[in-house]
Enzyme design. Structure first.
Site, PDB file in Angstrom:
ATOM      1  N   SER A   1      24.011  35.709  40.754  1.00  0.00           N
ATOM      2  CA  SER A   1      23.639  37.111  41.004  1.00  0.00           C
ATOM      3  C   SER A   1      22.726  37.570  39.876  1.00  0.00           C
ATOM      4  O   SER A   1      22.724  36.976  38.789  1.00  0.00           O
ATOM      5  CB  SER A   1      24.905  37.980  40.993  1.00  0.00           C
ATOM      6  OG  SER A   1      24.571  39.352  40.925  1.00  0.00           O
TER       7      SER A   1
ATOM      8  N   TYR B   1      33.537  40.936  38.332  1.00  0.00           N
ATOM      9  CA  TYR B   1      32.435  40.272  39.050  1.00  0.00           C
ATOM     10  C   TYR B   1      31.361  39.821  38.063  1.00  0.00           C
ATOM     11  O   TYR B   1      30.895  38.672  38.108  1.00  0.00           O
ATOM     12  CB  TYR B   1      31.862  41.256  40.066  1.00  0.00           C
ATOM     13  CG  TYR B   1      30.763  40.697  40.944  1.00  0.00           C
ATOM     14  CD1 TYR B   1      31.071  39.935  42.068  1.00  0.00           C
ATOM     15  CD2 TYR B   1      29.420  40.944  40.673  1.00  0.00           C
ATOM     16  CE1 TYR B   1      30.071  39.442  42.892  1.00  0.00           C
ATOM     17  CE2 TYR B   1      28.411  40.459  41.492  1.00  0.00           C
ATOM     18  CZ  TYR B   1      28.739  39.707  42.601  1.00  0.00           C
ATOM     19  OH  TYR B   1      27.743  39.208  43.408  1.00  0.00           O
TER      20      TYR B   1
HETATM   21  P1  NAD Z   1      29.986  38.037  52.143  1.00  0.00           P
HETATM   22  O1  NAD Z   1      31.153  38.896  51.864  1.00  0.00           O
HETATM   23  O2  NAD Z   1      29.410  38.054  53.519  1.00  0.00           O
HETATM   24  O3  NAD Z   1      30.266  36.517  51.769  1.00  0.00           O
HETATM   25  C1  NAD Z   1      31.318  36.069  50.958  1.00  0.00           C
HETATM   26  C2  NAD Z   1      32.019  34.958  51.702  1.00  0.00           C
HETATM   27  O4  NAD Z   1      32.999  34.352  50.842  1.00  0.00           O
HETATM   28  C3  NAD Z   1      32.748  35.472  52.950  1.00  0.00           C
HETATM   29  O5  NAD Z   1      32.409  34.657  54.060  1.00  0.00           O
HETATM   30  C4  NAD Z   1      34.217  35.307  52.584  1.00  0.00           C
HETATM   31  O6  NAD Z   1      35.041  35.032  53.702  1.00  0.00           O
HETATM   32  C5  NAD Z   1      34.153  34.125  51.647  1.00  0.00           C
HETATM   33  N1  NAD Z   1      35.328  34.015  50.769  1.00  0.00           N
HETATM   34  C6  NAD Z   1      35.926  35.012  50.061  1.00  0.00           C
HETATM   35  N2  NAD Z   1      36.967  34.530  49.400  1.00  0.00           N
HETATM   36  C7  NAD Z   1      37.052  33.202  49.697  1.00  0.00           C
HETATM   37  C8  NAD Z   1      37.930  32.160  49.304  1.00  0.00           C
HETATM   38  N3  NAD Z   1      38.945  32.402  48.466  1.00  0.00           N
HETATM   39  N4  NAD Z   1      37.721  30.918  49.793  1.00  0.00           N
HETATM   40  C9  NAD Z   1      36.701  30.682  50.661  1.00  0.00           C
HETATM   41  N5  NAD Z   1      35.831  31.630  51.056  1.00  0.00           N
HETATM   42  C10 NAD Z   1      36.006  32.876  50.577  1.00  0.00           C
HETATM   43  O7  NAD Z   1      28.873  38.488  51.096  1.00  0.00           O
HETATM   44  P2  NAD Z   1      27.565  37.719  50.584  1.00  0.00           P
HETATM   45  O8  NAD Z   1      26.682  38.765  50.047  1.00  0.00           O
HETATM   46  O9  NAD Z   1      27.041  36.785  51.599  1.00  0.00           O
HETATM   47  O10 NAD Z   1      28.148  36.907  49.336  1.00  0.00           O
HETATM   48  C11 NAD Z   1      27.938  35.523  49.160  1.00  0.00           C
HETATM   49  C12 NAD Z   1      27.695  35.231  47.699  1.00  0.00           C
HETATM   50  O11 NAD Z   1      26.475  35.857  47.308  1.00  0.00           O
HETATM   51  C13 NAD Z   1      28.769  35.751  46.740  1.00  0.00           C
HETATM   52  O12 NAD Z   1      29.065  34.773  45.767  1.00  0.00           O
HETATM   53  C14 NAD Z   1      28.101  36.943  46.095  1.00  0.00           C
HETATM   54  O13 NAD Z   1      28.578  37.198  44.802  1.00  0.00           O
HETATM   55  C15 NAD Z   1      26.652  36.485  46.072  1.00  0.00           C
HETATM   56  N6  NAD Z   1      25.705  37.572  45.907  1.00  0.00           N
HETATM   57  C16 NAD Z   1      25.517  38.497  46.904  1.00  0.00           C
HETATM   58  C17 NAD Z   1      24.602  39.521  46.706  1.00  0.00           C
HETATM   59  C18 NAD Z   1      24.334  40.573  47.755  1.00  0.00           C
HETATM   60  O14 NAD Z   1      23.659  41.570  47.447  1.00  0.00           O
HETATM   61  N7  NAD Z   1      24.811  40.418  48.988  1.00  0.00           N
HETATM   62  C19 NAD Z   1      23.899  39.615  45.499  1.00  0.00           C
HETATM   63  C20 NAD Z   1      24.118  38.665  44.507  1.00  0.00           C
HETATM   64  C21 NAD Z   1      25.028  37.662  44.733  1.00  0.00           C
END
Ligand code: NAD
Length: 264
Positions: A147, A160
């Site tokens: 991130s 986080y």
């Molecule tokens: P999201 O909530 O759609 O995806 C997160 C996924 O992780 C979900 O499918 C959830 O079911 C899964 N998950 C949660 N706990 C789990 C566990 N214990 N075991 C297995 N799976 C698990 O949101 P996203 O934005 O797609 O997030 C994905 C990644 O991207 C994360 O690591 C997040 O920190 C990172 N990220 C997202 C953003 C953003 O703006 N969306 C920005 C920077 C980083």
């Protein structure tokens, strides 16, 4: 062009958001995909359906239920993955959660859970992938979904933020430790991306405008714009890159508050 043809790729948290977009993009690039999920299978089934539609030639998917923070689950997930595909070529540590709260009011259990999913999970999955890579003797790739908060502090999200800061060090440490075995370890640092993790602002016009006003490119990103960076880093086109975080954030890491000169 299918840059990942025949590669066996395990993606954690692939039932929604960026993980789902990565699975679809990697299927399009010809990879066999392990779709990890937690909870009900509906989202993972949707990912599988869309991955099948995106394929331009052959390739398969397998659904893998596992909590990435649970050691036994992770071992069983890799067993199921290798039973299906025979080997592991690429691991994508994408699963992640956030539990915001003012730091003085944050519950220790919530802090611990974020660390467990966002940091212990990537460690456990990386350890398992490394064991397979070393046994297979043909290198491998680990990619972490970090991130911008790897380097930008995030008030109310200390759990986080520290996991993403830790992920930077894990990326660099594993990259250095295994470079001589042909294993590359990199990370992608997304900015504000339209996914379920951001449900607090994506469908609220005022809140979304506020978020987007801080982004130099003037808009939130799409999950597919992050998936394309993962596809590049997983491919041989990135064969000389290891230990790096590539920020895909519309310029968020450029200190946007300095857009207008306010100091000499
Ligand atoms: P999201 O909530 O759609 O995806 C997160 C996924 O992780 C979900 O499918 C959830 O079911 C899964 N998950 C949660 N706990 C789990 C566990 N214990 N075991 C297995 N799976 C698990 O949101 P996203 O934005 O797609 O997030 C994905 C990644 O991207 C994360 O690591 C997040 O920190 C990172 N990220 C997202 C953003 C953003 O703006 N969306 C920005 C920077 C980083």
């Amino acid at each position: 062009m299918e840059r990942l043809k025949g590669k066996n790729v395990l993606i954690t948290g692939a039932s929604s958001g960026i993980g789902q977009a990565i699975a679809i993009r990697f299927a399009q690039e010809g990879a066999n995909i392990g779709i990890n999920y937690i909870g009900g299978p509906e989202g993972a089934e949707q990912t599988q359906q869309q991955a099948k539609t995106a394929r331009v030639s052959d390739g398969r998917e397998v659904l893998l239920k596992a909590d990435v923070s649970n050691e036994q689950d992770v071992k069983a997930m890799f067993d199921a993955f290798t039973a299906e595909f025979g080997s592991v070529d690429v691991l994508i540590n994408n699963a992640g959660i956030q539990k915001p709260s003012p730091s003085d009011q944050m519950e220790a259990a919530d802090f611990d859970r974020v660390i467990a999913v966002n940091l212990r999970g990537p460690f456990l999955c990386s350890r398992e992938a490394l064991r397979h890579f070393l046994k297979q003797g043909k290198g491998g790739v680990i990619l972490n979904n970090s991130s911008v908060h790897e380097i930008i502090p995030k008030p109310h999200y200390v759990s986080y933020s520290v996991t993403k800061g830790g992920m930077e060090n894990m990326t660099k440490t594993l990259a250095l430790e295994y470079a001589d075995r042909g294993i590359r370890v990199n990370a992608v640092g997304p900015g504000a991306i339209v996914t379920p993790i951001n449900s607090a602002w994506i469908n609220n016009e005022k809140a979304r405008q506020e978020v987007e006003s801080h982004i130099p490119l003037g808009r939130a990103g799409e999950a597919r714009e992050i998936a394309s960076v993962f596809a590049f880093l997983a491919s041989d086109e990135a064969s000389y890159i290891t230990g790096q975080t590539v920020f895909a954030c519309g310029g968020l890491t450029l200190c946007p508050e300095f857009r207008v000169a306010w100091s000499s």
